[in-house]
Design a protein around this motif. Structure first.
Motif, PDB file in Angstrom:
ATOM      1  N   LEU A 163     -40.095  64.991 -71.107  1.00 60.01           N
ATOM      2  CA  LEU A 163     -38.787  65.618 -70.930  1.00 60.01           C
ATOM      3  C   LEU A 163     -38.693  66.969 -71.625  1.00 60.01           C
ATOM      4  CD1 LEU A 163     -36.131  62.752 -71.171  1.00 60.01           C
ATOM      5  CD2 LEU A 163     -36.689  64.163 -69.197  1.00 60.01           C
ATOM      6  N   MET A 164     -39.612  67.251 -72.544  1.00 60.54           N
ATOM      7  CA  MET A 164     -39.602  68.567 -73.194  1.00 60.54           C
ATOM      8  C   MET A 164     -39.858  69.680 -72.192  1.00 60.54           C
ATOM      9  SD  MET A 164     -41.638  67.753 -76.736  1.00 60.54           S
ATOM     10  CE  MET A 164     -41.682  69.485 -77.196  1.00 60.54           C
ATOM     11  N   ALA A 165     -40.443  69.323 -71.030  1.00 60.26           N
ATOM     12  CA  ALA A 165     -40.685  70.337 -70.003  1.00 60.26           C
ATOM     13  C   ALA A 165     -39.387  70.813 -69.370  1.00 60.26           C
ATOM     14  CB  ALA A 165     -41.607  69.771 -68.919  1.00 60.26           C
ATOM     15  N   VAL A 166     -38.361  69.965 -69.358  1.00 61.09           N
ATOM     16  CA  VAL A 166     -37.114  70.302 -68.668  1.00 61.09           C
ATOM     17  C   VAL A 166     -36.458  71.561 -69.247  1.00 61.09           C
ATOM     18  CG1 VAL A 166     -34.783  69.494 -68.111  1.00 61.09           C
ATOM     19  CG2 VAL A 166     -36.730  67.937 -67.888  1.00 61.09           C
ATOM     20  N   PRO A 167     -36.260  71.652 -70.586  1.00 61.34           N
ATOM     21  CA  PRO A 167     -35.669  72.888 -71.120  1.00 61.34           C
ATOM     22  C   PRO A 167     -36.472  74.141 -70.781  1.00 61.34           C
ATOM     23  CG  PRO A 167     -35.663  71.163 -72.787  1.00 61.34           C
ATOM     24  CD  PRO A 167     -36.484  70.658 -71.645  1.00 61.34           C
ATOM     25  N   PHE A 168     -37.808  74.007 -70.823  1.00 63.83           N
ATOM     26  CA  PHE A 168     -38.643  75.174 -70.523  1.00 63.83           C
ATOM     27  C   PHE A 168     -38.523  75.597 -69.061  1.00 63.83           C
ATOM     28  CE2 PHE A 168     -41.162  73.547 -74.251  1.00 63.83           C
ATOM     29  CZ  PHE A 168     -40.883  74.620 -75.087  1.00 63.83           C
ATOM     30  N   ALA A 218     -54.784  70.916 -62.407  1.00 63.94           N
ATOM     31  CA  ALA A 218     -56.179  71.032 -62.855  1.00 63.94           C
ATOM     32  C   ALA A 218     -56.406  70.363 -64.207  1.00 63.94           C
ATOM     33  CB  ALA A 218     -56.575  72.503 -62.929  1.00 63.94           C
ATOM     34  N   GLY A 219     -55.328  69.949 -64.841  1.00 63.86           N
ATOM     35  CA  GLY A 219     -55.468  69.289 -66.132  1.00 63.86           C
ATOM     36  C   GLY A 219     -55.675  70.248 -67.290  1.00 63.86           C
ATOM     37  N   VAL A 220     -55.456  71.538 -67.055  1.00 63.10           N
ATOM     38  CA  VAL A 220     -55.601  72.525 -68.125  1.00 63.10           C
ATOM     39  C   VAL A 220     -54.464  72.386 -69.127  1.00 63.10           C
ATOM     40  CG1 VAL A 220     -55.735  74.991 -68.656  1.00 63.10           C
ATOM     41  CG2 VAL A 220     -56.757  74.102 -66.549  1.00 63.10           C
ATOM     42  N   PHE A 221     -53.228  72.175 -68.611  1.00 63.71           N
ATOM     43  CA  PHE A 221     -52.049  72.007 -69.453  1.00 63.71           C
ATOM     44  C   PHE A 221     -51.351  70.707 -69.086  1.00 63.71           C
ATOM     45  CE2 PHE A 221     -51.937  76.609 -68.058  1.00 63.71           C
ATOM     46  CZ  PHE A 221     -52.586  77.125 -69.174  1.00 63.71           C
ATOM     47  N   THR A 222     -50.560  70.209 -70.016  1.00 70.00           N
ATOM     48  CA  THR A 222     -49.555  69.220 -69.636  1.00 70.00           C
ATOM     49  C   THR A 222     -48.396  69.964 -68.994  1.00 70.00           C
ATOM     50  OG1 THR A 222     -48.337  69.377 -71.723  1.00 70.00           O
ATOM     51  CG2 THR A 222     -50.169  67.794 -71.617  1.00 70.00           C
ATOM     52  N   ALA A 223     -47.467  69.241 -68.365  1.00 68.15           N
ATOM     53  CA  ALA A 223     -46.300  69.884 -67.751  1.00 68.15           C
ATOM     54  C   ALA A 223     -45.498  70.646 -68.798  1.00 68.15           C
ATOM     55  CB  ALA A 223     -45.415  68.828 -67.076  1.00 68.15           C
ATOM     56  N   THR A 224     -45.386  70.075 -70.010  1.00 71.95           N
ATOM     57  CA  THR A 224     -44.619  70.734 -71.064  1.00 71.95           C
ATOM     58  C   THR A 224     -45.300  72.015 -71.515  1.00 71.95           C
ATOM     59  OG1 THR A 224     -43.790  68.590 -71.815  1.00 71.95           O
ATOM     60  CG2 THR A 224     -43.610  70.427 -73.354  1.00 71.95           C
ATOM     61  N   GLU A 225     -46.604  71.969 -71.702  1.00 69.70           N
ATOM     62  CA  GLU A 225     -47.337  73.159 -72.139  1.00 69.70           C
ATOM     63  C   GLU A 225     -47.289  74.259 -71.090  1.00 69.70           C
ATOM     64  OE1 GLU A 225     -50.631  70.696 -74.830  1.00 69.70           O
ATOM     65  OE2 GLU A 225     -51.069  71.276 -72.751  1.00 69.70           O
ATOM     66  N   SER A 226     -47.467  73.886 -69.815  1.00 67.96           N
ATOM     67  CA  SER A 226     -47.436  74.898 -68.754  1.00 67.96           C
ATOM     68  C   SER A 226     -46.049  75.523 -68.652  1.00 67.96           C
ATOM     69  CB  SER A 226     -47.834  74.275 -67.414  1.00 67.96           C
ATOM     70  OG  SER A 226     -46.856  73.366 -66.958  1.00 67.96           O
ATOM     71  N   ALA A 227     -45.004  74.711 -68.840  1.00 65.59           N
ATOM     72  CA  ALA A 227     -43.637  75.236 -68.774  1.00 65.59           C
ATOM     73  C   ALA A 227     -43.388  76.218 -69.912  1.00 65.59           C
ATOM     74  CB  ALA A 227     -42.633  74.084 -68.824  1.00 65.59           C
ATOM     75  N   ALA A 228     -43.881  75.905 -71.103  1.00 63.69           N
ATOM     76  CA  ALA A 228     -43.699  76.806 -72.250  1.00 63.69           C
ATOM     77  C   ALA A 228     -44.417  78.137 -72.019  1.00 63.69           C
ATOM     78  CB  ALA A 228     -44.215  76.139 -73.523  1.00 63.69           C
ATOM     79  N   ILE A 229     -45.650  78.061 -71.489  1.00 64.23           N
ATOM     80  CA  ILE A 229     -46.393  79.289 -71.185  1.00 64.23           C
ATOM     81  C   ILE A 229     -45.676  80.087 -70.103  1.00 64.23           C
ATOM     82  CG2 ILE A 229     -48.560  80.169 -70.209  1.00 64.23           C
ATOM     83  CD1 ILE A 229     -49.933  77.736 -71.577  1.00 64.23           C
ATOM     84  N   ALA A 230     -45.118  79.378 -69.101  1.00 63.56           N
ATOM     85  CA  ALA A 230     -44.408  80.053 -68.017  1.00 63.56           C
ATOM     86  C   ALA A 230     -43.163  80.769 -68.522  1.00 63.56           C
ATOM     87  CB  ALA A 230     -44.020  79.042 -66.934  1.00 63.56           C
ATOM     88  N   VAL A 231     -42.514  80.242 -69.563  1.00 61.32           N
ATOM     89  CA  VAL A 231     -41.350  80.913 -70.147  1.00 61.32           C
ATOM     90  C   VAL A 231     -41.766  82.257 -70.751  1.00 61.32           C
ATOM     91  CG1 VAL A 231     -39.651  80.828 -72.011  1.00 61.32           C
ATOM     92  CG2 VAL A 231     -39.992  78.844 -70.553  1.00 61.32           C
ATOM     93  N   ILE A 232     -42.869  82.255 -71.507  1.00 62.47           N
ATOM     94  CA  ILE A 232     -43.355  83.510 -72.108  1.00 62.47           C
ATOM     95  C   ILE A 232     -43.738  84.496 -71.018  1.00 62.47           C
ATOM     96  CG2 ILE A 232     -45.145  84.519 -73.567  1.00 62.47           C
ATOM     97  CD1 ILE A 232     -45.242  81.805 -75.045  1.00 62.47           C
ATOM     98  N   TYR A 233     -44.432  84.002 -69.993  1.00 62.87           N
ATOM     99  CA  TYR A 233     -44.821  84.864 -68.869  1.00 62.87           C
ATOM    100  C   TYR A 233     -43.586  85.451 -68.189  1.00 62.87           C
ATOM    101  CZ  TYR A 233     -46.713  86.207 -64.306  1.00 62.87           C
ATOM    102  OH  TYR A 233     -47.035  86.899 -63.169  1.00 62.87           O
ATOM    103  N   SER A 234     -42.574  84.606 -67.938  1.00 62.52           N
ATOM    104  CA  SER A 234     -41.346  85.054 -67.274  1.00 62.52           C
ATOM    105  C   SER A 234     -40.636  86.125 -68.096  1.00 62.52           C
ATOM    106  CB  SER A 234     -40.399  83.872 -67.051  1.00 62.52           C
ATOM    107  OG  SER A 234     -41.006  82.864 -66.287  1.00 62.52           O
ATOM    108  N   LEU A 235     -40.655  85.943 -69.411  1.00 61.33           N
ATOM    109  CA  LEU A 235     -40.021  86.925 -70.294  1.00 61.33           C
ATOM    110  C   LEU A 235     -40.718  88.272 -70.181  1.00 61.33           C
ATOM    111  CD1 LEU A 235     -37.885  87.289 -72.540  1.00 61.33           C
ATOM    112  CD2 LEU A 235     -39.646  86.651 -74.185  1.00 61.33           C
ATOM    113  N   ILE A 236     -42.033  88.269 -70.184  1.00 57.80           N
ATOM    114  CA  ILE A 236     -42.801  89.517 -70.095  1.00 57.80           C
ATOM    115  C   ILE A 236     -42.554  90.194 -68.740  1.00 57.80           C
ATOM    116  CG2 ILE A 236     -45.135  90.472 -69.989  1.00 57.80           C
ATOM    117  CD1 ILE A 236     -45.957  88.245 -71.978  1.00 57.80           C
ATOM    118  N   VAL A 237     -42.614  89.406 -67.657  1.00 54.05           N
ATOM    119  CA  VAL A 237     -42.432  89.975 -66.316  1.00 54.05           C
ATOM    120  C   VAL A 237     -41.031  90.551 -66.150  1.00 54.05           C
ATOM    121  CG1 VAL A 237     -42.262  89.391 -63.866  1.00 54.05           C
ATOM    122  CG2 VAL A 237     -44.181  88.546 -65.210  1.00 54.05           C
ATOM    123  N   SER A 238     -40.027  89.808 -66.602  1.00 51.33           N
ATOM    124  CA  SER A 238     -38.638  90.236 -66.398  1.00 51.33           C
ATOM    125  C   SER A 238     -38.278  91.456 -67.217  1.00 51.33           C
ATOM    126  CB  SER A 238     -37.683  89.084 -66.748  1.00 51.33           C
ATOM    127  OG  SER A 238     -37.897  87.976 -65.906  1.00 51.33           O
TER     128      SER A 238
END
Length: 431
Positions: free
Chosen positions: A58-63, A235-255
């Protein structure tokens, strides 16, 4: 005693919903009344609420919600509209087709029908009206297509369902959403084409492969966010929570730095909006956990299964009945509580007639999505009507053909499992 406790739980909940209590209060109070009647300690409610949100998944939901807000506020809406226009704007009713395809793209970023309607609708509805489209038709297209966003990953509602269903593979659910989202988009395009032909709505510019390539390059930064989430999880590189956290940082940089649609002041404002949304989602999850505990100790899932199977033993009839129950609930409840409350009851019934849990998740989400467009509690219907400044009854009338085609898409997903399961199985899902 058991039947009385069930009656107290269900009737008190329904009465409070009809009286327009906030849904979290309705769930919590009905659970407390049920436990009081059974003589159980009220500390059980608190324990179950804490247990409900003490989940790593569920930690993925906030991210995911934060990612959607940042990307939605970061100036990507126009770029996705331009990409969709380059793809399908040349067709009859071109802007309606653009609207539908843009929602498919944007849904993969926001994961929210409300965010889709609010972000794209404010651009699409005036644009369509200026080109000669009826305002009610334009609004109906916008809110209908927004439902695609709940099927196309990353959808935080899929994460909530995966957790509630007992730890399903989030990667499999993400992969399962692509084709059903496309089926829904095509069904809405067919409906729009028929109406556009009848009303003589215009075509856009001729198709140009050069323009398509140009718009794709402009949108690549936004679309790459999906690769981080989906490819990383599958691909099993990240868990859903880890990928969501990385996607937040990526989204911040892009935006902020690439599309420059957000300033740092705007980032704080977006994060404030995230906190508002998260507080609603998390309190619903926690109170629904207490409600689910009451359902479990009263053996409501088994009783519901017996009752439904008593109506008919035909799996097709049972599948239709499950859809009918979810559609009716969607008319009076919001999406998250439906997922949280009904999954422990209806998922075992669906599995008993051969519906895979991943397929059922897609069916559940689409049913809830249709519910968001129906009165009296259709939040996306209200948002679309407010943006267009149109009476709800006028929008509902224009929405009727889309309801029909969305139901057709729902039936396809219900009775043709491979629509939902072929992609996950291609990547090794064996459920």
């Amino acid at each position: 005693m058991q039947s009385t406790a069930i009656a107290i739980l269900i009737i008190s909940f329904l009465v409070m919903v009809l009286l327009r209590f906030p849904i979290a209060y309705s769930v919590a109070i009905s659970s407390i009344l049920c436990l009081i009647y059974q003589g159980l300690p009220l500390s059980t409610v608190v324990q179950q609420m804490v247990k409900g949100i003490s989940s790593f998944s569920l930690m993925a939901v906030p991210f995911f919600i934060t990612m959607g807000v940042l990307m939605g506020s970061g100036g990507i809406s126009e770029k996705l509209l331009d990409l969709a226009d380059a793809c399908v704007g040349w067709m009859t009713g071109g802007l309606a087709m653009v609207n539908i395809l843009a929602s498919y793209f944007f849904g993969g970023i926001s994961g929210s029908a409300s965010a889709d309607t609010a972000s794209l609708g404010s651009l699409e509805i005036p644009m369509m009206v200026d080109r000669g489209y009826d305002v009610d038709f334009s609004t109906a297209v916008t809110i209908s297509s927004s439902v695609e966003g709940m099927l196309v990953p990353p959808s935080h509602n899929m994460v909530i369902y995966a957790t509630t269903a007992g730890g399903l593979s989030i990667g499999a659910l993400f992969l399962a959403g692509y084709l059903p989202g496309a089926v829904l988009a095509v069904s809405l395009m067919i409906s729009s084409y028929i109406i556009s032909k009848k009303e003589h709505y215009p075509k856009g510019d001729k198709f140009s492969i050069k323009r398509l390539g140009k718009e794709f390059v402009r949108s690549i930064w936004a679309l790459s966010a999906l690769l981080i989430v989906v490819v990383g999880v599958v691909a099993g590189v990240f868990t859903a929570t880890e990928s969501a956290a990385i996607a937040v940082i990526y989204s911040l940089i892009v935006s902020v730095y690439i599309y420059k649609g957000l300033t740092w002041k705007g980032v704080w404002k977006a994060l404030d909006s995230c906190v508002d949304t998260l507080s609603i989602v998390l309190i619903l999850i926690s109170t629904s956990s207490a409600f689910g505990y009451c359902l479990t100790i009263l053996h409501v899932p088994a009783l519901a299964a017996t009752a439904i199977e008593g109506v008919s033993s035909n799996p097709y009839v049972i599948a239709l009945l499950l859809n009918l129950i979810l559609l009716i609930l969607g008319m009076i409840m919001d999406m998250a509580p439906i997922i949280l409350i009904t999954t422990p009851i209806l998922l075992p019934i669906a599995q008993s007639i051969g519906i895979d849990p991943v397929q059922y998740g897609i069916i559940l989400v689409l049913n809830c999505g249709i519910g968001l467009l129906t009165p009296p509690v259709g939040s996306v219907l209200f948002i679309g009507s407010a943006i267009a400044k149109r009476p709800i009854e006028k929008v509902v009338k224009a929405q009727l053909p889309f309801y029909i085609f969305m139901i057709i898409a729902l039936l396809l997903l219900t009775f043709i499992p491979e629509v939902s399961l072929c992609i996950p199985r291609a990547f090794g899902y064996t459920g």
